[in-house]
Design a protein around this motif. Structure first.
Motif, PDB file in Angstrom:
ATOM      1  N   LEU A 141      30.568  37.265  42.203  1.00 53.85           N
ATOM      2  CA  LEU A 141      31.414  36.326  41.457  1.00 53.85           C
ATOM      3  C   LEU A 141      30.657  35.038  41.179  1.00 53.85           C
ATOM      4  O   LEU A 141      30.774  34.465  40.096  1.00 53.85           O
TER       5      LEU A 141
ATOM      6  N   SER B 241      32.391  31.826  36.519  1.00 52.15           N
ATOM      7  CA  SER B 241      33.224  31.883  37.728  1.00 52.15           C
ATOM      8  C   SER B 241      32.458  31.462  38.984  1.00 52.15           C
ATOM      9  O   SER B 241      32.699  31.993  40.049  1.00 52.15           O
TER      10      SER B 241
ATOM     11  N   ARG C 170      34.800  30.194  41.559  1.00 54.13           N
ATOM     12  CA  ARG C 170      35.570  31.300  42.141  1.00 54.13           C
ATOM     13  C   ARG C 170      34.765  32.023  43.218  1.00 54.13           C
ATOM     14  O   ARG C 170      35.329  32.469  44.208  1.00 54.13           O
TER      15      ARG C 170
ATOM     16  N   ILE D  67      40.654  40.504  44.465  1.00 55.08           N
ATOM     17  CA  ILE D  67      41.494  40.272  43.281  1.00 55.08           C
ATOM     18  C   ILE D  67      40.624  39.827  42.110  1.00 55.08           C
ATOM     19  O   ILE D  67      40.676  40.402  41.016  1.00 55.08           O
ATOM     20  N   TRP D  68      39.828  38.787  42.330  1.00 54.28           N
ATOM     21  CA  TRP D  68      38.970  38.287  41.263  1.00 54.28           C
ATOM     22  C   TRP D  68      37.851  39.268  40.944  1.00 54.28           C
ATOM     23  O   TRP D  68      37.436  39.380  39.789  1.00 54.28           O
TER      24      TRP D  68
ATOM     25  N   TYR E 255      38.069  42.561  41.077  1.00 54.73           N
ATOM     26  CA  TYR E 255      38.679  43.611  40.267  1.00 54.73           C
ATOM     27  C   TYR E 255      38.854  43.152  38.824  1.00 54.73           C
ATOM     28  O   TYR E 255      38.549  43.885  37.883  1.00 54.73           O
ATOM     29  N   ARG E 256      39.314  41.929  38.653  1.00 54.46           N
ATOM     30  CA  ARG E 256      39.499  41.389  37.302  1.00 54.46           C
ATOM     31  C   ARG E 256      38.177  41.208  36.572  1.00 54.46           C
ATOM     32  O   ARG E 256      38.133  41.267  35.344  1.00 54.46           O
ATOM     33  N   ARG E 257      37.098  40.968  37.316  1.00 52.69           N
ATOM     34  CA  ARG E 257      35.778  40.756  36.719  1.00 52.69           C
ATOM     35  C   ARG E 257      35.092  42.094  36.410  1.00 52.69           C
ATOM     36  O   ARG E 257      34.058  42.140  35.777  1.00 52.69           O
ATOM     37  N   GLY E 258      35.686  43.208  36.840  1.00 54.19           N
ATOM     38  CA  GLY E 258      35.113  44.521  36.563  1.00 54.19           C
ATOM     39  C   GLY E 258      34.380  45.124  37.749  1.00 54.19           C
ATOM     40  O   GLY E 258      33.745  46.163  37.614  1.00 54.19           O
TER      41      GLY E 258
ATOM     42  N   ARG F 141      35.309  46.923  40.227  1.00 58.38           N
ATOM     43  CA  ARG F 141      36.381  47.734  40.776  1.00 58.38           C
ATOM     44  C   ARG F 141      35.974  48.487  42.034  1.00 58.38           C
ATOM     45  O   ARG F 141      36.733  48.563  42.995  1.00 58.38           O
TER      46      ARG F 141
ATOM     47  N   ALA G 193      35.751  46.009  44.924  1.00 51.83           N
ATOM     48  CA  ALA G 193      37.087  45.607  45.367  1.00 51.83           C
ATOM     49  C   ALA G 193      37.755  46.719  46.170  1.00 51.83           C
ATOM     50  O   ALA G 193      38.383  46.464  47.198  1.00 51.83           O
TER      51      ALA G 193
END
Length: 83
Positions: free
Chosen positions: A30, A36, A39, A52-53, A55-58, A60, A63
């Motif tokens: 991140l 980010s 973050r 969470i962040w 997963y949102r950043r790709g 997966r 995460a």
């Protein structure tokens, strides 16, 4: 020490090591994204935000590995407490 005790200790150590390693890896990934960086630093000190962040950043897989390693550690702690 019985075989069950050894298995629980090994699961505790491996689960915790995997969790810490995955958490630091997610926070570092991140941080590497220019948009980010903050973050990444926040996720390092506030663990629930990392997956969470991520997963949102790709990230997966990272995460998912974070969640699986945390669950492994928690289950090992519960088993160790009652064993």
């Amino acid at each position: 020490m019985s075989g069950k005790d050894v298995a629980v200790v090994v699961l505790l150590v491996v689960g915790f090591a995997a969790f810490v390693t995955t958490h630091v890896w997610l926070a570092a990934r991140l941080f590497r994204h220019e948009s980010s960086r903050l973050r990444g630093v926040i996720a390092l000190f506030c663990p629930p935000l990392a997956p969470i962040w991520g997963y949102r950043r790709g990230l997966r897989r990272g995460a998912a590995l974070w969640v699986v390693s945390l669950l492994t550690y928690v289950v090992a702690r519960v088993v160790a407490q009652f064993a």
